[in-house]
Design an enzyme around this catalytic site. Structure first.
Site, PDB file in Angstrom:
ATOM      1  CB  THR A  35      14.852 -57.656  60.110  1.00 24.49           C
ATOM      2  OG1 THR A  35      13.884 -56.964  59.326  1.00 24.49           O
ATOM      3  CG2 THR A  35      15.006 -59.077  59.584  1.00 24.49           C
ATOM      4  CG  HIS A  62      10.990 -59.669  63.894  1.00 27.08           C
ATOM      5  ND1 HIS A  62       9.807 -59.961  64.553  1.00 27.08           N
ATOM      6  CD2 HIS A  62      10.811 -58.455  63.335  1.00 27.08           C
ATOM      7  CE1 HIS A  62       8.953 -58.959  64.383  1.00 27.08           C
ATOM      8  NE2 HIS A  62       9.549 -58.026  63.660  1.00 27.08           N
ATOM      9  CG  HIS A 112      19.662 -56.103  56.948  1.00 30.70           C
ATOM     10  ND1 HIS A 112      19.123 -56.861  57.963  1.00 30.70           N
ATOM     11  CD2 HIS A 112      18.837 -55.044  56.793  1.00 30.70           C
ATOM     12  CE1 HIS A 112      18.020 -56.286  58.396  1.00 30.70           C
ATOM     13  NE2 HIS A 112      17.827 -55.175  57.714  1.00 30.70           N
ATOM     14  CB  CYS A 138      15.877 -58.505  37.186  1.00 31.41           C
ATOM     15  SG  CYS A 138      15.969 -58.798  38.965  1.00 31.41           S
TER      16      CYS A 138
END
EC number: 1.1.1.103
Length: 341
Positions: A40, A43, A63, A99
């Site tokens: 990612t 990218h 991340h 959630c």
């Protein structure tokens, strides 16, 4: 603090100086030790169509990380200063049906660290304490820094019962290789991984995969015959996003086979749906990691002897981050670690 940011709407990532993020009542402040470069991030570096639609500029990216807790919000319990942590990169809303039903990995309002909000390519990171995961003492910083992608591999591989099964993994990127290694570790019979990148296929061989197949040079059906397989693969793990690879997977699956898809194919990919229907195939989409069952499984797999060390091929100081991105963009690497110490 020092940070790697997307500063301009063009190719590249830049070293910059940004303020230390503010600590909220329910947050942890983490001093980053090591980070890893994800596909990612490549990218985002390349500034492709997806990045242009998704990434705010300017923003700190990244991340995949491990670090040490140096600040604790006043409402936080269960953590102490000095705890070594990594963290779930998907920050969820807490109030949608999934959630509230305990299926937080399916939150429809997910926000990505380093994608939608500032990331970990910095000396310090703030995340909700809910997202942090304590790293056991017998797991190294290098391995802890790749828990995010390892989690993608574990979530995909453990979607189905693998004991005694024949497993096909399409795509020998780092996540595909780790998924294949997990499948072998938990008791699959034959694990076959396919790609056209010989460097990464060789990495898969170092990880002990039954057979790493360059489909530009070998026929998968011949490999199946060589392994004594007569009825096709029981489980498919699609990690490439490549339409030809997925079509080959459909061709070689046994009737009643199960496929988990992590790779993202083009939106207009066409397949022969009669193979899905008449073979009775089950196809499951995978996004991220189950919170936090996947994380506990990751730690347990490593503690039970799964060796991921060959997948880490390059290590650089953060000041040499450009070399790290060059290695990732070349396709001639596994995981690339950047040290912030």
């Amino acid at each position: 603090m020092k940070a790697l940011s997307k500063l301009k709407a063009e190719e590249g990532i830049w070293m910059t100086d940004v303020p230390v993020p503010e600590l909220g009542h329910n947050d942890l402040l983490i001093k980053i030790r090591k980070t890893a470069i994800c596909g990612t991030d490549v990218h985002i570096y390349n500034w492709d169509e997806w990045s242009q639609k998704t990434i705010p500029v300017p923003m700190v990216v990244g991340h995949e990380y491990v670090g040490e807790v140096v600040g604790i919000g006043q409402e936080v319990k269960g953590f102490k200063i000095g705890d070594r942590v990594s963290g779930e990169g998907h920050i969820t809303c807490g109030h949608c049906r999934n959630c509230r039903g305990g299926r937080t990995h399916l939150c429809r309002n997910t926000i990505g660290v380093g994608v939608n909000r500032p990331g970990c390519f910095a000396e310090y990171l703030v995340i909700p304490a809910f997202n942090a995961f304590k790293i056991p003492d017998n797991i190294s910083d290098d391995l802890a820094s790749i828990f995010d992608p390892f989690g993608n591999a574990v979530h995909t591989a453990l979607s189905f019962d693998l004991v005694g099964e024949d497993v096909l993994v399409s795509g020998a990127g780092p996540i595909g290789i780790m998924a294949a290694a997990v499948a072998k570790h938990v008791g699959a019979r034959n694990v076959v991984i396919t790609d056209v990148n010989e460097y990464r296929l060789e990495l898969a061989r170092k990880m002990g995969i039954t057979r790493a197949v360059n489909v530009a040079k070998e026929n998968l059906n011949d490999v199946m015959t060589e392994l004594g397989m007569t009825e096709g693969f029981d489980v498919g793990l699609e990690m490439s996003g490549a339409p030809p690879a997925f079509r080959t997977m459909l061709d070689t699956m046994n009737h009643g086979g199960r496929i988990a898809m992590l790779g993202i194919p083009p939106s207009d990919m066409s397949i022969d749906w009669t193979k899905v229907i008449f073979k009775g195939l089950f196809i499951k989409g995978i996004y991220g990691r189950e919170m936090f069952e996947t994380w506990y499984k990751m730690a347990a797999l490593i503690q039970s002897g799964l060796d991921l060390s060959p997948i880490i091929t390059h290590r650089f100081s953060i000041d040499d981050f450009q070399k790290g991105f060059d290695a990732m963009r070349s396709g001639q690497s596994g995981k690339v670690i950047l040290s912030w110490d």
